[in-house]
Motif scaffolding. Sequence first.
Motif, PDB file in Angstrom:
ATOM      1  N   GLU A  73       0.836  -1.210   0.000  1.00 11.27           N
ATOM      2  CA  GLU A  73       0.000   0.000   0.000  1.00 11.27           C
ATOM      3  C   GLU A  73       0.869   1.258   0.000  1.00 11.27           C
ATOM      4  OE1 GLU A  73      -4.184  -1.575   1.910  1.00 11.27           O
ATOM      5  OE2 GLU A  73      -2.871  -0.366   3.185  1.00 11.27           O
ATOM      6  N   ARG A  74       1.947   1.251   0.780  1.00 14.56           N
ATOM      7  CA  ARG A  74       2.844   2.417   0.824  1.00 14.56           C
ATOM      8  C   ARG A  74       3.521   2.619  -0.534  1.00 14.56           C
ATOM      9  NH1 ARG A  74       6.383   2.933   6.173  1.00 14.56           N
ATOM     10  NH2 ARG A  74       6.448   5.057   5.420  1.00 14.56           N
ATOM     11  N   ALA A  75       3.898   1.510  -1.166  1.00 13.38           N
ATOM     12  CA  ALA A  75       4.523   1.600  -2.486  1.00 13.38           C
ATOM     13  C   ALA A  75       3.551   2.229  -3.488  1.00 13.38           C
ATOM     14  CB  ALA A  75       4.959   0.205  -2.951  1.00 13.38           C
ATOM     15  N   HIS A 100       0.843   3.190 -10.671  1.00 10.46           N
ATOM     16  CA  HIS A 100       0.862   1.835 -11.241  1.00 10.46           C
ATOM     17  C   HIS A 100       1.889   1.025 -10.465  1.00 10.46           C
ATOM     18  CE1 HIS A 100       0.058  -1.000 -14.579  1.00 10.46           C
ATOM     19  NE2 HIS A 100       1.303  -1.389 -14.369  1.00 10.46           N
ATOM     20  N   LEU A 101       1.412  -0.014  -9.764  1.00  8.51           N
ATOM     21  CA  LEU A 101       2.325  -0.825  -8.930  1.00  8.51           C
ATOM     22  C   LEU A 101       2.557  -2.194  -9.564  1.00  8.51           C
ATOM     23  CD1 LEU A 101       3.987  -1.312  -6.372  1.00  8.51           C
ATOM     24  CD2 LEU A 101       1.879  -2.043  -5.228  1.00  8.51           C
ATOM     25  N   ILE A 102       3.840  -2.471  -9.817  1.00 11.85           N
ATOM     26  CA  ILE A 102       4.266  -3.742 -10.411  1.00 11.85           C
ATOM     27  C   ILE A 102       4.993  -4.535  -9.328  1.00 11.85           C
ATOM     28  CG2 ILE A 102       5.715  -4.762 -12.221  1.00 11.85           C
ATOM     29  CD1 ILE A 102       5.602  -1.598 -13.255  1.00 11.85           C
ATOM     30  N   LEU A 113      11.864   2.136  -7.302  1.00  9.31           N
ATOM     31  CA  LEU A 113      11.962   0.786  -6.719  1.00  9.31           C
ATOM     32  C   LEU A 113      11.745   0.917  -5.215  1.00  9.31           C
ATOM     33  CD1 LEU A 113      12.805  -2.231  -6.529  1.00  9.31           C
ATOM     34  CD2 LEU A 113      15.176  -1.465  -6.458  1.00  9.31           C
ATOM     35  N   VAL A 114      10.797   0.171  -4.680  1.00  9.59           N
ATOM     36  CA  VAL A 114      10.503   0.173  -3.236  1.00  9.59           C
ATOM     37  C   VAL A 114      10.899  -1.166  -2.639  1.00  9.59           C
ATOM     38  CG1 VAL A 114       8.620   0.116  -1.538  1.00  9.59           C
ATOM     39  CG2 VAL A 114       8.617   1.851  -3.335  1.00  9.59           C
ATOM     40  N   MET A 115      11.594  -1.124  -1.485  1.00  9.37           N
ATOM     41  CA  MET A 115      11.861  -2.348  -0.714  1.00  9.37           C
ATOM     42  C   MET A 115      11.796  -2.010   0.772  1.00  9.37           C
ATOM     43  SD  MET A 115      12.326  -4.864  -2.831  1.00  9.37           S
ATOM     44  CE  MET A 115      12.810  -6.122  -1.652  1.00  9.37           C
ATOM     45  N   GLY A 116      11.593  -3.027   1.599  1.00  8.59           N
ATOM     46  CA  GLY A 116      11.650  -2.830   3.043  1.00  8.59           C
ATOM     47  C   GLY A 116      13.088  -2.575   3.473  1.00  8.59           C
ATOM     48  N   ASP A 117      13.240  -1.966   4.661  1.00  5.63           N
ATOM     49  CA  ASP A 117      14.591  -1.537   5.026  1.00  5.63           C
ATOM     50  C   ASP A 117      15.496  -2.676   5.501  1.00  5.63           C
ATOM     51  OD1 ASP A 117      13.529  -1.879   7.538  1.00  5.63           O
ATOM     52  OD2 ASP A 117      13.782   0.214   8.156  1.00  5.63           O
ATOM     53  N   ASP A 118      14.981  -3.914   5.510  1.00  6.59           N
ATOM     54  CA  ASP A 118      15.904  -5.041   5.692  1.00  6.59           C
ATOM     55  C   ASP A 118      16.819  -5.175   4.459  1.00  6.59           C
ATOM     56  OD1 ASP A 118      13.315  -5.676   4.619  1.00  6.59           O
ATOM     57  OD2 ASP A 118      13.756  -7.800   4.714  1.00  6.59           O
TER      58      ASP A 118
END
Length: 129
Positions: free
Chosen positions: A21-23, A29-31, A89-94
Motif C-alpha cells: 500500500e505504501r509503495a 501503477h504498482l508492479i 523501486l521500493v523495498m523494506g529496510d531489511d
Amino acid sequence: MKVITFGTFDVFHIGHVNILERAKELGDHLIVGVSSDALNISKKGRPPIYSQDDRLKIVESLHCVDEVFLEESLELKGEYITQFNADILVMGDDWRGRFDQFSNLCKIQYFPRTEGISTSEIIDVVRST
Ligand code: C2G
C-alpha cells in the motif's frame, strides 16, 4: 509514475499489505515481482509454504497491485526495472543499501518494515502449536 517492488510474499501477512500500500501511494501503477519457488530455495534453503502460482494469485488479487510477474533471479533487478519502465523501486529496510546500484535507472525508496510480524515467526508459531 510506475512503482516496482519485489518479495516472496509467502504466508501473506499485514507487513506485506503495508509495504504494498505504501509503495502504491508513491505512484499510480504498482508492479510486483514475486520470487519464484526456485529463487526462494536458493535464497532461503527451503521451498516456500505457498507455491509461486498461489503467491502470484494472492498478490495480484490486491486492489493496490496493478501487475505481477515472476522474479526469477536477484541479479536481474536492473533488467526488470528497465523492462517495466519503473520510476521508483521500493523495498523494506531489511534490504537497505542493497539496491542503491540501480539509482541510475530509477529512484530507490526503502520503507521501515512492519514490526512484530514475519513469515518465519508465523511458521515457528504454527509448528509449535
Ligand atoms: N516486509 C515488511 N515488513 C515485514 C515483513 C516484510 O515491510 N514485517 C517487506 C520486506 O521488507 C519486503 C517485502 O515485505 O520488501 C516482501 O518481504 P518478503 O516476502 O520477506 O520478501 P523477501 O524474501 O525479502 O524477498 O528481490 C528481493 C526479494 O525478492 C525480496
